[in-house]
Design a protein around this motif. Structure first.
Motif, PDB file in Angstrom:
ATOM      1  N   MET A 262       0.822  -1.197   0.000  1.00  0.00           N
ATOM      2  CA  MET A 262       0.000   0.000   0.000  1.00  0.00           C
ATOM      3  C   MET A 262       0.868   1.263   0.000  1.00  0.00           C
TER       4      MET A 262
ATOM      5  N   THR B 135      -7.735  -2.077  -5.240  1.00  0.00           N
ATOM      6  CA  THR B 135      -9.115  -2.495  -5.001  1.00  0.00           C
ATOM      7  C   THR B 135      -9.228  -4.014  -5.010  1.00  0.00           C
TER       8      THR B 135
ATOM      9  N   PHE C 155      -7.735  -5.440  -1.905  1.00  0.00           N
ATOM     10  CA  PHE C 155      -8.645  -5.199  -0.795  1.00  0.00           C
ATOM     11  C   PHE C 155      -9.817  -6.177  -0.835  1.00  0.00           C
TER      12      PHE C 155
ATOM     13  N   LEU D  75      -8.396  -9.582   0.293  1.00  0.00           N
ATOM     14  CA  LEU D  75      -7.837  -9.692   1.642  1.00  0.00           C
ATOM     15  C   LEU D  75      -8.549  -8.788   2.637  1.00  0.00           C
ATOM     16  N   GLN D  76      -9.783  -8.385   2.307  1.00  0.00           N
ATOM     17  CA  GLN D  76     -10.486  -7.355   3.065  1.00  0.00           C
ATOM     18  C   GLN D  76     -10.475  -7.589   4.573  1.00  0.00           C
ATOM     19  N   ARG D  77     -10.914  -8.790   4.991  1.00  0.00           N
ATOM     20  CA  ARG D  77     -11.022  -9.078   6.419  1.00  0.00           C
ATOM     21  C   ARG D  77      -9.655  -8.979   7.100  1.00  0.00           C
TER      22      ARG D  77
ATOM     23  N   ILE E 173      -7.012  -7.237   6.154  1.00  0.00           N
ATOM     24  CA  ILE E 173      -6.496  -5.868   6.239  1.00  0.00           C
ATOM     25  C   ILE E 173      -7.157  -5.132   7.385  1.00  0.00           C
ATOM     26  N   THR E 174      -8.490  -5.210   7.448  1.00  0.00           N
ATOM     27  CA  THR E 174      -9.175  -4.429   8.474  1.00  0.00           C
ATOM     28  C   THR E 174      -8.807  -4.912   9.874  1.00  0.00           C
TER      29      THR E 174
ATOM     30  N   ILE F 140      -5.148  -3.761  10.687  1.00  0.00           N
ATOM     31  CA  ILE F 140      -5.005  -2.365  11.056  1.00  0.00           C
ATOM     32  C   ILE F 140      -5.629  -2.103  12.416  1.00  0.00           C
ATOM     33  N   ALA F 141      -6.769  -2.730  12.678  1.00  0.00           N
ATOM     34  CA  ALA F 141      -7.437  -2.502  13.955  1.00  0.00           C
ATOM     35  C   ALA F 141      -6.556  -2.979  15.102  1.00  0.00           C
TER      36      ALA F 141
ATOM     37  N   GLY G   6      -3.041  -0.730  14.861  1.00  0.00           N
ATOM     38  CA  GLY G   6      -3.214   0.714  14.909  1.00  0.00           C
ATOM     39  C   GLY G   6      -2.236   1.436  14.002  1.00  0.00           C
ATOM     40  N   MET G   7      -1.818   0.779  12.950  1.00  0.00           N
ATOM     41  CA  MET G   7      -0.853   1.432  12.055  1.00  0.00           C
ATOM     42  C   MET G   7      -1.322   1.381  10.632  1.00  0.00           C
ATOM     43  N   LYS G   8      -0.813   2.331   9.885  1.00  0.00           N
ATOM     44  CA  LYS G   8      -1.098   2.264   8.446  1.00  0.00           C
ATOM     45  C   LYS G   8       0.130   2.721   7.701  1.00  0.00           C
TER      46      LYS G   8
END
Lengths: 332, 358
Positions: free
Chosen positions: B287, B338, B341, B344-346, B348-349, B352-353, B356-358
């Motif tokens: 990313m 896109t 995402f 690998l949507q689940r 990634i979210t 990050i949760a 706490g980093m991006k």
């Protein structure tokens, strides 16, 4: 993940060979220095790159900030002490950028402060609301979570282009406004609207990230607390006020400081969306650093480095703030 | 007023009890609907617009879908002719093809009956016949023939930067994290603090000196100049070290007793066990690199070395923005992220949760 395994037959032999060769070379080396000192070997590549491209430049930045001229190489640059800072802070009146020698720098600072205030409050308000909504019992939570998160992944250039297209004079937004009887506007050429959209677009692009953090914070609140409060006869508002909010506070602080740190460094989206305009209305501090050092006819690296130190000190203060708050919240 | 207060407080409540839908649910779904439109709407609008022709894009108010004028083949003419609906003198309408236009007069012909000959029509008496048709040429032209926008080169550069940088970051960060979590050596903690203290210092703060280093090495207008400076990410070190600390030391000791070398332990034990953390870092790195803009903008000043983001910016900054191409290329640029995402949507979210980093 499975997709990648197609490449396996191709990459595996190469990797295997590489690993074996490294192992061959390393084993005698390991025998000589002992196991614990192998730590130096493993940390070395990262340390080298870190040293050359982060640590050394950090130190060198101080030197650049104290030299003048337009040459890049330090040996060609005359030492002028605090001359660059004198220039930056040469102001008749610190509250009016026009009275300053480097008026663009101060405009950048004032614009950045304005932008940070609006953008960070926007992010806190909307990501909190969204997190509260997503934490409710709703259908398709995963889908909605993705919807709000999706823009976070888009590149700043892409985000800016999406909105530039929506906001252009013959764009869809003006068409919608006209349907409702409004007047079409040149959104990015009107100073106040330009600032509004720059803030709006960056909230749009980033809020999903903070929503996720807040959502994780909400979900870590033990349900027993709500059971206890309902036994005590608390209503929904009291639940929110006396259970949710206090327990979410540490997460809120994290969000606030992270958002601040990001907002202070804002550059790419705005650069592509408005180019800092109209005039210098949306030109922020980082754009000043970039323009002064890299994109103007005369490249004033010293001034650029001095301005970047102002940014660095701001970030340092914010980081220390975060560490303090972080320590407090972990103690609590 | 009291009722309003009630609704808001119900909205704020996050208990997930079983109850009948009420006003707060209505508010919730209203919020979600508006949110979805605001979040997805502009992206969908971009995609829809990218399939319009240059002529279609300047239409105002803009139609929702990409329309194009119908072109018909008429016997006796080499070229396809544009189709119009013509209001004839007797008030009836007929679909006719335009042969040519002179001033305010157009010469039209009936495609079904070309032998009937051409008739003259005032151009106000005709309206174009349109159909929904995707302008794929917006996507195909830049791939083949735009001189000032070498899409394939930019795409290739972006792919190289993203993949090589991610590979290097994964290797050196995991090696360093391994050293910092599993070895006792002098200066270990100092090195760790040094790495981590730069967590919040972005490259923005040290643009000039890094540019000097790059120039001295000769990496200006070179993809290595984009790849290497950001490779030693403190985020990655932190993430991987915290994860590796949870791998029990006994495992390593057992391997040593079996005669495994340290490198073998790193490659065969640590890396496979640290896979979840490595995956999170890989996603972050892809990313960061794919979307990176400011640093490539500084290092790369020649067209041949542009990444997609830099190329796209240069292309949209031209005096006459060729929106039909810009929109299509923007879609292509957002497509890979896109897709990643969507797959690998689940992952990634949650990644990050939890970090706490991006």
């Amino acid at each position: 993940m499975r997709l990648l395994s197609i490449l396996d037959p191709l990459t595996r032999p190469i990797l295997l060979l590489l690993v074996t060769v490294v192992d061959r070379v390393l084993t005698p080396f390991q025998r000589r220095i002992g196991i614990d000192k192998m730590g130096y070997f493993f940390v070395l590549p990262n340390l080298l790159i870190f040293g050359i491209f982060v640590l050394f430049p950090m130190l060198l930045n101080f030197y650049y900030a104290m030299t003048g001229g337009t040459k890049l190489f330090p040996e060609d640059r005359p030492f002028i002490g605090l001359g660059n800072f004198d220039n930056l802070f040469d102001c008749g009146d610190f509250l009016s950028p026009n009275s300053c020698q480097e008026d663009l720098f101060w405009r950048g600072i004032f614009n950045t402060i304005q932008f940070v205030i609006f953008q960070v409050s926007g992010i806190v308000v909307f990501s909190l609301m969204t997190a509260l909504v997503l934490n409710r019992k709703i259908v398709a939570r995963g889908f909605f979570r993705s919807v709000f998160f999706y823009p976070v992944l888009l590149s700043p250039v892409v985000v800016a282009l999406i909105w530039k297209w929506v906001l252009q004079h013959e764009g869809v937004l003006n068409a919608i406004v006209e349907i409702f009887g409004g007047e079409s506007t040149r959104w990015l050429l009107d100073p106040n609207w330009a600032l509004f959209w720059v803030v709006f677009v960056s909230v749009w692009a980033l809020m999903g990230f903070y929503t996720l953090i807040l959502l994780a914070g909400l979900q870590s609140i033990p349900p027993e607390l709500y059971e206890a409060s309902s036994i005590d006869g608390a209503n929904n508002w009291q639940d929110f006020r006396f259970v949710t909010m206090p327990l979410l506070m540490p997460t809120m602080f994290v969000v606030l400081v992270l958002a601040l740190i990001r907002a202070v460094q804002m550059f790419d989206q705005i650069y592509v969306l408005t180019g800092g305009g109209p005039g210098t209305r949306t030109q922020l501090l980082v754009q000043y650093i970039y323009t002064t050092g890299f994109s103007s006819q005369i490249q004033l690296f010293g001034l650029s480095a001095a301005a970047s130190m102002v940014l660095g000190i701001t970030l340092l203060i914010l980081t220390l703030l975060q560490l303090r708050l972080g320590n407090q919240s972990s103690l609590a | 007023m009291a009722a309003e207060r009630m609704t808001i407080s119900q909205f704020l409540a996050n208990r997930r009890g079983r109850r009948r839908p009420d006003t707060s649910d209505l508010l919730t779904y209203l919020y979600l609907t508006i949110g979805t439109i605001l979040m997805f709407g502009p992206v969908l609008w971009l995609v829809a617009s990218s399939f319009k022709t240059q002529a279609g894009l300047v239409k105002y108010p803009p139609p929702l879908l990409p329309y194009q004028q119908v072109q018909v083949e008429v016997a006796g003419f080499d070229k396809m002719l544009p189709l119009y609906e013509v209001t004839l003198e007797d008030g009836t309408t007929q679909e006719m093809a335009q042969v040519r236009r002179v001033g305010i007069e157009a010469r039209m012909i009936d495609p079904a009956n070309p032998d009937a000959g051409e008739i003259k029509v005032n151009i106000r008496q005709r309206t174009p016949v349109e159909e929904v048709k995707l302008a794929w040429e917006n996507y195909l032209d830049p791939l083949i023939e735009l001189d000032n926008f070498d899409f394939f080169t930019y795409l290739k550069n972006s792919i190289i930067v993203t993949s090589v940088a991610t590979a290097i970051t994964l290797v050196i960060n995991s090696m360093a994290a391994f050293a910092l979590s599993k070895y006792q050596f002098k200066g270990r903690d100092a090195i760790f603090v040094l790495f981590i203290s730069t967590l919040m210092i972005p490259i923005t703060v040290i643009l000039v000196p890094v540019f000097l280093v790059i120039t001295s090495i000769g990496w200006k207008n070179n993809l290595w100049g984009v790849i290497i400076p950001g490779a030693a990410t403190p985020t990655g070190i932190f993430l991987l070290r915290q994860y590796m600390l949870t791998i029990p030391d006994e495992l390593l000791d057992a391997a040593r007793i079996d005669g495994a070398s340290e490198w073998h332990i790193y490659w065969r034990i640590i890396l496979p066990l640290a896979r979840p953390a490595l995956a999170v870092l890989a996603i972050f790195s892809v990313m960061w690199r794919w979307n990176d803009f400011l640093w490539p903008l500084i290092v790369l000043s020649q067209n041949d070395y542009f990444t997609l983001q830099v190329g796209l910016n240069a292309f949209q900054g031209e005096l006459q923005i060729q929106w039909h191409y810009v929109l299509a290329m923007t879609v292509v640029t957002l497509l890979p992220i896109t897709l990643v995402f969507a797959i690998l949507q689940r992952f990634i979210t949650t990644g990050i949760a939890t970090t706490g980093m991006k």
